[in-house]
Write an enzyme that holds these catalytic residues in place. Structure first.
Site, short mmCIF file in Angstrom:
data_model
loop_
_atom_site.label_atom_id
_atom_site.label_comp_id
_atom_site.label_asym_id
_atom_site.label_seq_id
_atom_site.Cartn_x
_atom_site.Cartn_y
_atom_site.Cartn_z
N LYS A 1 0.85 -1.18 0.00
CA LYS A 1 0.00 0.00 0.00
C LYS A 1 0.89 1.24 0.00
CE LYS A 1 0.88 1.21 4.46
NZ LYS A 1 1.65 2.40 4.83
N ASP B 1 -2.25 -1.98 10.58
CA ASP B 1 -2.49 -1.95 9.13
C ASP B 1 -3.12 -3.24 8.60
OD1 ASP B 1 -1.43 0.57 8.99
OD2 ASP B 1 0.48 -0.02 8.09
#
Length: 288
Positions: free
Chosen positions: A13, A143
């Site tokens: 990401k 995350d």
């Protein structure tokens, strides 16, 4: 019961922006960020065993198997399924093809853990929903739930609050400055901005790839000069910034050809690569 799942993607990401808007009484920082899935990542392979061991079959320098997030994720999931169903489950071999640098701000370890939860939930026929897997994931790292969520998202809180966002199709050039940035060190610095004004999802809906800033970047540039050098070089081509707590830096482009043109000019000491924006996690098909 199928016994293997190969070539399971664990995409990276990018934080298109990252603002620190406060701090909780327990010391956790309150964040706002836009998480963008990209096409580059690690690749994992899973195979059920004839015994009950959870084994990582690939060597990761500096990461003992027992502390690896993938092994911890597998053990956590296996226990959760057995407690729910009363079934006895076999162990699993986990093989990781590591393409993402550690300490790069790309979410590599968290993504590996999320892929492990999704893949083994499928292999073990656990039946846990996306929401239930996300609840397990937050116990592994802030995350991890994002990658299970499976879509680009406006993220708030300590990373547990997510709203799906449709982001523009872009290509990204990512530079690896050659240093690993410890997240804890960045967040503990006294010079870190912790009071950025909160934003709303509507504030950046037009051009999220150039919105805001990364509040951690100033601190990382000061402590790790190679990060500052990489940003300065990449900035000649557009809005360059650091992702996460670093060390990787990126710049977005409208076409793959533009990204290729920049890659040809990257100075030799740096490792650089391109990646395409993804709309959804490649393993979304495994979700229930």
């Amino acid at each position: 019961m199928i016994r293997t799942l190969d070539n399971c993607a664990a995409p990276a990401k990018l934080n298109l922006f990252l603002h620190v808007v406060g701090r909780r009484a327990d010391g956790y920082h309150l964040l706002q960020s836009l998480f963008q899935l990209i096409s580059r990542g690690d690749v994992l392979h899973f195979a059920l065993r004839d015994d009950d061991a959870i084994c990582r079959t690939s060597d990761l320098p500096g990461v003992p198997a027992d502390s690896d997030l993938t092994v911890r994720a597998a053990r956590l999931l296996r226990t959760a399924i057995m407690e729910r169903t009363g079934r006895t489950l076999p162990g699993a071999d986990i093989t990781i093809e590591k393409n993402l640098p550690m300490g790069g701000g790309l979410g590599g370890g968290s993504s590996d853990a999320a892929t492990t939860l999704m893949a083994l939930n499928h292999l073990w026929q656990g039946g846990l929903s996306r929401t239930e897997l996300m609840q397990l994931g937050v116990r592994l790292g802030a995350d991890v739930p994002f990658f299970i969520f499976g879509s680009n998202a406006f993220v708030e809180g300590i990373g547990e609050q997510m709203q799906e966002v449709a982001t523009p199709h872009r290509w990204f050039v990512v530079l690896e400055p050659g240093v690993a940035v410890p997240t804890q060190q960045i967040f503990s610095e006294t010079g870190l901005t912790r009071d950025t004004k909160p934003v709303r999802i509507s504030d950046f809906s037009g051009a999220p790839e150039s919105f805001g800033k990364n509040d951690l970047q100033v601190v990382a540039e000061k402590l790790f000069p190679p990060v500052a050098s990489a940003i300065a070089w990449l900035r000649q081509f557009g809005e360059a910034r650091m992702t996460g707590s670093g060390a990787c830096v990126f710049c977005s482009f409208e076409s793959e050809q533009q990204a290729d043109a920049v890659l040809k000019q990257v100075p030799a000491p740096w490792k650089a690569w391109k990646a395409e924006a993804l709309e959804h996690h490649p393993l979304a098909r495994l979700q229930t």
